[in-house]
Design a protein around this motif. Structure first.
Motif, PDB file in Angstrom:
ATOM      1  N   ALA A  84       0.837  -1.204   0.000  1.00 40.49           N
ATOM      2  CA  ALA A  84       0.000   0.000   0.000  1.00 40.49           C
ATOM      3  C   ALA A  84       0.873   1.256   0.000  1.00 40.49           C
ATOM      4  CB  ALA A  84      -0.926  -0.005   1.214  1.00 40.49           C
ATOM      5  N   GLN A  85       1.952   1.220   0.772  1.00 40.43           N
ATOM      6  CA  GLN A  85       2.864   2.360   0.814  1.00 40.43           C
ATOM      7  C   GLN A  85       3.532   2.572  -0.546  1.00 40.43           C
ATOM      8  OE1 GLN A  85       3.139   4.425   3.315  1.00 40.43           O
ATOM      9  NE2 GLN A  85       4.745   5.692   2.457  1.00 40.43           N
ATOM     10  N   ALA A  86       3.936   1.470  -1.188  1.00 41.44           N
ATOM     11  CA  ALA A  86       4.562   1.576  -2.510  1.00 41.44           C
ATOM     12  C   ALA A  86       3.576   2.130  -3.528  1.00 41.44           C
ATOM     13  CB  ALA A  86       5.084   0.213  -2.960  1.00 41.44           C
ATOM     14  N   ALA A  87       2.327   1.685  -3.467  1.00 41.54           N
ATOM     15  CA  ALA A  87       1.311   2.204  -4.379  1.00 41.54           C
ATOM     16  C   ALA A  87       1.068   3.688  -4.125  1.00 41.54           C
ATOM     17  CB  ALA A  87       0.011   1.423  -4.214  1.00 41.54           C
ATOM     18  N   LYS A  88       1.041   4.063  -2.862  1.00 40.35           N
ATOM     19  CA  LYS A  88       0.836   5.468  -2.511  1.00 40.35           C
ATOM     20  C   LYS A  88       2.000   6.317  -3.006  1.00 40.35           C
ATOM     21  CE  LYS A  88      -0.079   8.361   1.522  1.00 40.35           C
ATOM     22  NZ  LYS A  88      -0.206   8.376   2.980  1.00 40.35           N
ATOM     23  N   GLU A  89       3.211   5.826  -2.852  1.00 37.20           N
ATOM     24  CA  GLU A  89       4.391   6.551  -3.336  1.00 37.20           C
ATOM     25  C   GLU A  89       4.382   6.640  -4.862  1.00 37.20           C
ATOM     26  OE1 GLU A  89       7.814   4.650  -1.673  1.00 37.20           O
ATOM     27  OE2 GLU A  89       7.392   5.387   0.344  1.00 37.20           O
ATOM     28  N   GLY A  90       3.917   5.571  -5.530  1.00 35.88           N
ATOM     29  CA  GLY A  90       3.814   5.585  -6.987  1.00 35.88           C
ATOM     30  C   GLY A  90       2.843   6.640  -7.464  1.00 35.88           C
ATOM     31  N   VAL A  91       1.700   6.767  -6.795  1.00 38.33           N
ATOM     32  CA  VAL A  91       0.709   7.783  -7.150  1.00 38.33           C
ATOM     33  C   VAL A  91       1.288   9.173  -6.899  1.00 38.33           C
ATOM     34  CG1 VAL A  91      -1.528   8.763  -6.474  1.00 38.33           C
ATOM     35  CG2 VAL A  91      -1.284   6.305  -6.792  1.00 38.33           C
TER      36      VAL A  91
END
Length: 153
Positions: free
Chosen positions: A120-127
């Motif tokens: 979830a953190q990686a997805a948030k950072e990607g966004v």
């Protein structure tokens, strides 16, 4: 001299407030309490199951290496050399049960939770990175447009 005492106390406070120390203290307390549960399982369930095939207590399993093993009734001293392999077996079973419960009830769920949290953190950072890139592109276009307008003027 008093500055050194303050810095020592502050350092000690920082050490105690670090997450690892507190987690370790909690783990020791839980481990101590959990030991009683595991010992009860071994004595209440495992030992009777083993007792169905032999003696009721694992610790009663022993072998005699030398001489007649037993206790001399006259002196009360042990005779012979005994190997108490039942005690070792009981401790090994306790360890395996403890390790299995800790792994399946604590380690595995925590690892899954941390993996989901990292994803979830990686997805948030990607966004966030995508937003930053798109904002940068818009700013570049605005800059280019302003430079083009100055060039025409």
């Amino acid at each position: 001299m008093s500055e050194k005492k303050v810095s020592l106390l502050e350092g000690f406070k920082a050490f105690l407030m670090r997450g690892n120390v507190i987690d370790l203290a909690v783990a020791v307390v839980i481990g101590a309490a959990f030991t009683n549960v595991v010992n009860a399982i071994v004595k209440g369930i495992i030992n009777p199951l083993v007792g169905a095939f032999g003696t009721q207590d694992l610790e009663q399993y022993r072998s005699c290496l030398q001489g007649p093993c037993g206790v001399d009734p006259a002196t009360g001293e042990a005779e012979g050399i005994e190997i108490l392999w039942g005690s070792v077996l009981s401790a090994g079973l306790s360890f395996l049960i403890t390790a299995a419960v800790v792994y399946f009830l604590m380690v595995m769920p925590m690892a899954k939770y941390l993996a989901r949290r990292a994803a979830a953190q990686a997805a948030k950072e990607g966004v966030q990175e995508t937003l930053e890139v798109s904002e940068l592109e818009v700013l570049k276009e605005i800059r280019d447009e302003l430079v083009a307008q100055r060039g025409r003027a």
